[in-house]
Design a protein around this motif. Structure first.
Motif, mmCIF file in Angstrom:
data_model
loop_
_atom_site.group_PDB
_atom_site.id
_atom_site.type_symbol
_atom_site.label_atom_id
_atom_site.label_comp_id
_atom_site.label_asym_id
_atom_site.label_seq_id
_atom_site.Cartn_x
_atom_site.Cartn_y
_atom_site.Cartn_z
ATOM 1 N N PRO A 143 -98.424 23.725 -1.391
ATOM 2 C CA PRO A 143 -98.294 22.356 -1.906
ATOM 3 C C PRO A 143 -97.154 21.607 -1.223
ATOM 4 O O PRO A 143 -96.104 22.186 -0.924
ATOM 5 N N VAL A 144 -97.377 20.327 -0.975
ATOM 6 C CA VAL A 144 -96.332 19.446 -0.459
ATOM 7 C C VAL A 144 -96.351 18.155 -1.261
ATOM 8 O O VAL A 144 -97.333 17.839 -1.934
ATOM 9 N N ARG A 145 -95.274 17.423 -1.178
ATOM 10 C CA ARG A 145 -95.203 16.127 -1.845
ATOM 11 C C ARG A 145 -96.112 15.131 -1.121
ATOM 12 O O ARG A 145 -96.210 15.139 0.114
ATOM 13 N N GLY A 146 -96.769 14.278 -1.877
ATOM 14 C CA GLY A 146 -97.594 13.240 -1.290
ATOM 15 C C GLY A 146 -97.217 11.867 -1.813
ATOM 16 O O GLY A 146 -96.792 11.733 -2.970
ATOM 17 N N ILE A 147 -97.351 10.854 -0.971
ATOM 18 C CA ILE A 147 -97.166 9.476 -1.415
ATOM 19 C C ILE A 147 -98.373 8.661 -0.956
ATOM 20 O O ILE A 147 -98.947 8.912 0.099
ATOM 21 N N HIS A 148 -98.772 7.712 -1.758
ATOM 22 C CA HIS A 148 -99.955 6.906 -1.462
ATOM 23 C C HIS A 148 -99.618 5.865 -0.390
ATOM 24 O O HIS A 148 -98.509 5.302 -0.390
#
Length: 224
Positions: A143-148
């Motif tokens: 898992p990694v951080r995501g931004i829209h």
């Protein structure tokens, strides 16, 4: 671990750990961006805006270990760069490559993938040059951080090397109207066509193109 090669602004660090091919691949990819005395880098074009009257704001999606960001600081002295990179180790090297008193301008790093996926995972089964956001639930992804894309700030130059999510960024980025240049690495024929449609609709003209039937490459778009 890192090794040193010559970069646009002096010594440039490339990764040497992880997969055995990482060092050679990362050097090759970096030199593709940098170009040399005889060949322009893959993102460069005589038609790119010079921004002589003001330093541009640049977004680097898929910033890796900082090759494009360093090249951009040479291309547009004083520019401000927003970097987005979910790979922590690559991000650490990016910080080293974009720091130092000899550099003018600012670099802001967000350790995240730009994607519409609410729970992105990074596939690291291959060398660093092949890391990508996984589209399947596999055992080699984490898992990694995501931004829209809709939360990305306005920019003058938008560069994307995000291993397939370039279509998501183009279709959801809200500031194309004020953007002056798009530097896009595409990864399939279908995604290239989708990006092309969005770019044309937004008033961009392609000034540098990969071969017509290529399934991978860089296209450069500008708006007057």
């Amino acid at each position: 671990m890192t090794d040193m090669i010559d970069g646009p602004l002096g010594p440039f660090k490339i990764p040497t750990s992880a997969h055995p091919r990482t060092r050679d691949v990362c050097e090759y990819l970096s030199r593709q961006v940098f170009g040399d005395a005889e060949t322009l880098g893959e993102y460069d074009s005589p038609e790119l805006p010079s921004f002589e009257n003001f330093p541009p704001a640049v977004i680097d999606v898929g910033a890796g270990w900082g090759a494009f960001s360093v090249w951009a600081r040479k291309k547009w002295p004083g520019c401000g760069i927003f970097c987005y990179e979910p790979h922590d180790a690559a991000s650490d090297i990016l910080v080293e490559n974009t720091s130092g008193n000899h550099l003018v301008g600012s670099v802001a790093l967000v350790r995240a993938a730009v994607t519409t996926d609410p729970a992105p995972r990074m596939n690291g089964a291959e060398d660093w040059g092949a890391h990508h956001i996984s589209t399947v639930d596999d055992t080699c992804a984490w898992p990694v951080r995501g931004i829209h894309p809709r939360v990305l700030p306005p920019c003058d130059v938008l560069k994307m090397d995000c291993e397939g999510s370039e279509t998501e960024v183009m279709e959801h980025y809200p500031h194309l109207a004020t953007c002056r240049a798009l530097l896009i690495e595409f990864h399939t024929v279908e995604k290239r066509a989708r990006v092309t449609g969005v770019a044309l609709e937004a008033g961009f003209v392609r000034v540098k193109a990969a071969p017509e039937n290529a399934s991978y490459g860089v296209d450069v778009w500008v708006k007057s």
